[in-house]
Write an enzyme that holds these catalytic residues in place. Structure first.
Site: not given
Length: 305
Positions: A99, A109, A179, A261-262
């Site tokens: 960013h 990314h 959306h 569960g990271g």
């Protein structure tokens, strides 16, 4: 030609890739360095998360390496691949989101990863995935064209135009905010479940990983000193809100990481340090902010169509 995965070779490449990208970004920033967190996952494996904050160029730049394993896949994975239910697994990858401070320098990314599923000590499935994409707020045609020229060039040894067309479309389709009826940015490459000849698939993964810096650094150098004011900053923060929406609502990597569960901090390092939302915002007709909308739809950026 080999169909047997060499997990260690992939792991070593990805660890080195993280190092190389960190070195290049620190040099481009010139004002801050990455802080490193080493972590272990109780269920198996661990990782190395690096975050640069409050730099001269980057407000936040996060890049993580992970090598994690488990004895059971989460529902989001087995829903698409029911034959893997009950299999153990191991996944290794590098993921980054940068960013920048300057609104004229795009957010970006990239991710490259390898997954292996095991049953009774035998590999039952493996694949590669990844890609990179670009999210400008004030787009420049020369930057978008450069980004896609690099993407097409790295595809050349791996199917050429057909590979580029397929993985560009996959990127456009995946990074789409349903959306909002808009793409997250101007796309790039995206692929998943790439398997078959291991050497060829691994070669393509390396091309994508290595190609990221070739695609992004020239844009950094062109835009990092572009003059801007509070208007551009506020629009940048508003558009960052879209980035948050996508990552929390649609991104499969975020979903897999949280369900398996990271490490939460590493998974959510993709979020910007500051963002904002504004009810009913409509940019002024004919403004630089209104111009962005025309870029948030799939387009052939190399032919201009």
């Amino acid at each position: 030609m080999s169909t047997h995965p060499d997990f260690d070779a992939v792991r070593d490449y990805l660890r080195n890739l993280q190092e190389r990208i960190c070195t290049a970004i620190e040099a481009a920033d010139g004002g801050a360095r990455f802080r490193e967190d080493l972590w272990q996952r109780p269920e198996g494996g661990g990782g190395r998360t690096r975050v640069l904050r409050d730099g001269a160029v980057f407000e936040q730049a996060g890049i993580g390496f992970s090598d994690v394993s488990g004895t059971q896949l989460p529902p989001s994975a087995t829903a698409a691949r029911p034959e893997l239910a009950g299999a153990s697994w191991r996944a290794v990858g590098v993921s980054l989101v940068f960013h920048p401070r300057n609104p004229y320098l795009p957010t970006t990314h990239a991710n490259v990863r390898h997954f292996t599923a095991l049953r009774d000590g035998q590999t039952v499935a493996w694949w590669f995935g990844g890609g990179f994409d670009l999210t400008p707020f004030y787009p420049f045609d020369e930057d978008v064209r450069h980004w896609h020229l690099v993407a097409r060039a790295l595809c050349e040894p791996f199917g050429g135009q057909a590979r580029y067309d397929a993985h560009k479309k996959w990127c456009d389709d995946y990074f789409f905010l349903k959306h909002r009826d808009e793409t997250r940015g101007v796309g790039g490459l995206f692929f998943d479940d790439l398997h078959g000849d291991f050497d060829d698939c691994f070669g393509y993964l390396r091309a994508v990983g290595d190609g990221f810096l070739d695609a992004y650094l020239p844009i950094v150098e062109r835009r990092k000193h572009t003059p801007h004011g509070e208007r551009e900053r506020q629009f940048q923060l508003y558009r960052r809100g879209r980035y948050v929406e996508f990552n929390l609502v649609f991104d499969r990597g975020t979903l897999f990481g949280l369900q398996s569960g990271g490490r939460t901090e590493s998974i959510l390092m993709s979020l910007p340090p500051l963002a904002r939302w504004e009810y009913g915002y409509v940019p002024e007709a004919g403004s630089a902010e209104a111009r962005l909308a025309d870029y948030l739809r799939p387009r052939d950026w190399l032919s201009g169509k």
